[in-house]
Enzyme design. Structure first.
Site, short mmCIF file in Angstrom:
data_model
loop_
_atom_site.label_atom_id
_atom_site.label_comp_id
_atom_site.label_asym_id
_atom_site.label_seq_id
_atom_site.Cartn_x
_atom_site.Cartn_y
_atom_site.Cartn_z
N ASN A 25 0.85 -1.19 0.00
CA ASN A 25 0.00 0.00 0.00
C ASN A 25 0.89 1.24 0.00
O ASN A 25 2.12 1.14 0.06
CB ASN A 25 -0.97 -0.03 1.19
CG ASN A 25 -0.23 -0.06 2.50
OD1 ASN A 25 0.42 0.90 2.87
ND2 ASN A 25 -0.30 -1.19 3.20
N ARG A 26 0.26 2.39 -0.04
CA ARG A 26 1.02 3.63 -0.27
C ARG A 26 1.42 4.36 1.00
O ARG A 26 1.82 5.51 0.95
CB ARG A 26 0.20 4.56 -1.18
CG ARG A 26 0.01 3.96 -2.56
CD ARG A 26 -1.03 4.73 -3.36
NE ARG A 26 -0.69 6.13 -3.52
CZ ARG A 26 -1.53 7.06 -3.91
NH1 ARG A 26 -2.79 6.75 -4.17
NH2 ARG A 26 -1.14 8.30 -4.04
#
Ligand code: CTP
Length: 412
Positions: free
Chosen positions: A221-222
Site C-alpha cells: 500500500n502507499r
C-alpha cells in the site's frame, strides 16, 4: 535550512537561546553538525564545552560556528556572571554528547565548570544525548543517574546501536545529529520543563505491510510511515520510551527510539504483541494489509505465452488493532487506531471505532492527492467516550501532538 515560527512558553520568539553543552567524548565532532543545524534554522546558540571536550574539537571551531566566545570554566568574563546568566537566559539546554561522567555530575548537582553550573541554573527544558561504550551505558550507576535525570524532567535520549569508537559495536552511539535536532525542535516548541510522557512506554506501528507473492513481488500500500514516525518522535520528545514497529519505511531512525523492522502483517502482529505487555499505549498508525496471498511461490512467477495468468487467491490477515483492543495486555492501556476513509468519513469512523474496540480512532479522508507521502494531514480524532477532536490541516507532527494529548489525558 527551512526556518519556522518559534513559540517558547506560549510566546513567539525570534531567536530562541539554546545552550549546546559538549562533554568529552569522541562524538563531540558530531555536535558540530547539530550546532550548524541549530544556527541555520535561526537559534542563537551558545556552546559550552567541558575542558575534556576541547581535546576532541577545539575552541576555534565552536566559536566560529556559533558566533559567540567559548569558555569552559567560570573564571572568564566574571563581571558578567556567566555561570548563572547563561543557564538563566536559555530557552533550551542540550548536552550532546553527554558522557557517563557528565550524566553523573548532572544527576548529583555537581558544579565544577561552566557547563555543570549552567545545568544547575537552567530553568528551561534540558535534553541529554548520551554517547559512551555499551558497558558504561548499562552500568547500574549510569542507569541510576539516567533515571534520576528523567524523574527530574530532563529528556534523556537513548543512544543508538551501532559501531562505537573502537572495533566494537553496541548501544552507545550518539544518534544522528539531524534526529537530535528534531528532538530539540519539538522540546523547544512545547516549552514545558516536565515531559508529560516521562516514565511511560508507548508502542507505535508505522508504514505499510507488504505481502509477498514471490521473491520479487508483493501486495502493498502507499503508506509512507511519516505519520507513525511523527508520533514516535513526538512521544520521545515528551519523555516516553518508544518502541516503533516500522513496516517497510525508508525513513531515518528517530533519536532515542527503539526501532523494530517488520515486513508482513503477520510479522507486525508478532512485534506488536511482543512489545505490548508493558506498554501504556499502543498506537496503530501502520497500514496493515487485510489480506495476503494464500500461497507464496518460492521461485519467480513466470508468464507463459498464450496462457491466462493464475488468479491470486487471498486469505485474511489477523486484525492486530482489534486483537490488542480486545485483550488489553495491561489494565488502563490506551489503544489508538487510524482509519483512512474515502466516503462518509465520520460515520464510517464511528462504526470502525466500535468494531475495533479501541479508545481513540484517528480518521482521515484519503484520495488521490491527500495524505499519502505528504508532510501534512487533516483528521478528526474520535473517542470511545463519544468525543470528537478535529485537527485542522497541518503538519503530521501537530496531529501527533494532539493524539498524545488525548492519550495522556486518558492516563489520568
Ligand atoms: N489494522 C490492523 N490489522 C489489520 C488491518 C488494520 O491492526 N489487519 C489497523 C490499522 O493499523 C489501523 C486500523 O486497523 O489502525 C484501521 O485499518 P483499516 O484498514 O482502515 O480498517 P479495516 O478494518 O480494514 O476496515 P476497511 O473495511 O475500511 O478496510
Amino acid at each position: 535550512m527551512e526556518s519556522y515560527v518559534f513559540r517558547v512558553r506560549g510566546e513567539t520568539v525570534d531567536k530562541p537561546k539554546v545552550v549546546l553543552g559538549v562533554s568529552g567524548g569522541i562524538a563531540a565532532y558530531k555536535a558540530c553538525e547539530l550546532l550548524r543545524r541549530l544556527t541555520e534554522s535561526g537559534h542563537d546558540v551558545r556552546v559550552v564545552p567541558t575542558a575534556a571536550a576541547l581535546h576532541f574539537v577545539g575552541e576555534a571551531t565552536w566559536s566560529a560556528l556559533s558566533g559567540h566566545p567559548v569558555s569552559t570554566e567560570v573564571w572568564s568574563d566574571v563581571h558578567e556572571v556567566p555561570h548563572v546568566r547563561i543557564g538563566q537566559e536559555a530557552d533550551l539546554v542540550v548536552v550532546a554528547p553527554a558522557t557517563a561522567d557528565m550524566l553523573a555530575k548532572a544527576a548529583h548537582g555537581m558544579a565544577d565548570d561552566l557547563l555543570t553550573n549552567t545545568l544547575l541554573t537552567a530553568r528551561c527544558p534540558v535534553v541529554f544525548a548520551p554517547a559512551m561504550h555499551t558497558e558504561m551505558w548499562e552500568h547500574p550507576a549510569t542507569r541510576a543517574n539516567v533515571a534520576t535525570l528523567r524523574d527530574r524532567g530532563a529528556v534523556v535520549i537513548d543512544p543508538a546501536v551501532g559501531r562505537l569508537t573502537g572495533v566494537d559495536t553496541g548501544k552507545g552511539r550518539l544518534p544522528d545529529p539531524a534526529e537530535i535536532f528534531e528532538v530539540c525542535r519539538r522540546v523547544l516548541a512545547r516549552g514545558v520543563t516536565a515531559p508529560d510522557l516521562a516514565g511511560r512506554h508507548v508502542v507505535v506501528s508505522a508504514g505499510g505491510t507488504r505481502e509477498p507473492l514471490d521473491p520479487v513481488r508483493f501486495l502493498g500500500n502507499r503508506s509512507s510511515g511519516k505519520q507513525g514516525y511523527a508520533l514516535a518522535r513526538t512521544a520521545a520528545a515528551r519523555g516516553a520510551r518508544v518502541t516503533l514497529i516500522a513496516a517497510n519505511t525508508g525513513l531515518p531512525d528517530p533519536a532515542g527510539v527503539d526501532v523494530v523492522r517488520v515486513g508482513t502483517a503477520v510479522q507486525l502482529r508478532e512485534a506488536v504483541l511482543k512489545a505490548a505487555p508493558d506498554a501504556d499505549a499502543v498506537v496503530m498508525a501502520a497500514a496493515v494489509a487485510d489480506f495476503r496471498p494464500s500461497a507464496y511461490a518460492t521461485g519467480k512467477i513466470k508468464k507463459k505465452d498464450g496462457e491466462e495468468p493464475e488468479p491470486i487467491v487471498l486469505v485474511r490477515n489477523p486484525d492486530v488493532l482489534a486483537e490488542i483492543s480486545a485483550d488489553r495486555a495491561r489494565a488502563g492501556q490506551v489503544v489508538v487506531g487510524f482509519a483512512a476513509e474515502t466516503d462518509d468519513v465520520l460515520a464510517n469512523g464511528r462504526t470502525k471505532l466500535r468494531r475495533k474496540g479501541c479508545d481513540l480512532l484517528v480518521v482521515n479522508e484519503v484520495g488521490e492527492r491527500r495524505t499519502f507521502g505528504s508532510e501534512e494531514n487533516e483528521a478528526v480524532v474520535l473517542g470511545a467516550d463519544g468525543s470528537e477532536t478535529p485537527v485542522p490541516y497541518g503538519p503530521k507532527e501537530a496531529l501527533a501532538e494532539t493524539v498524545w494529548d488525548l492519550v495522556a489525558r486518558r492516563f489520568g
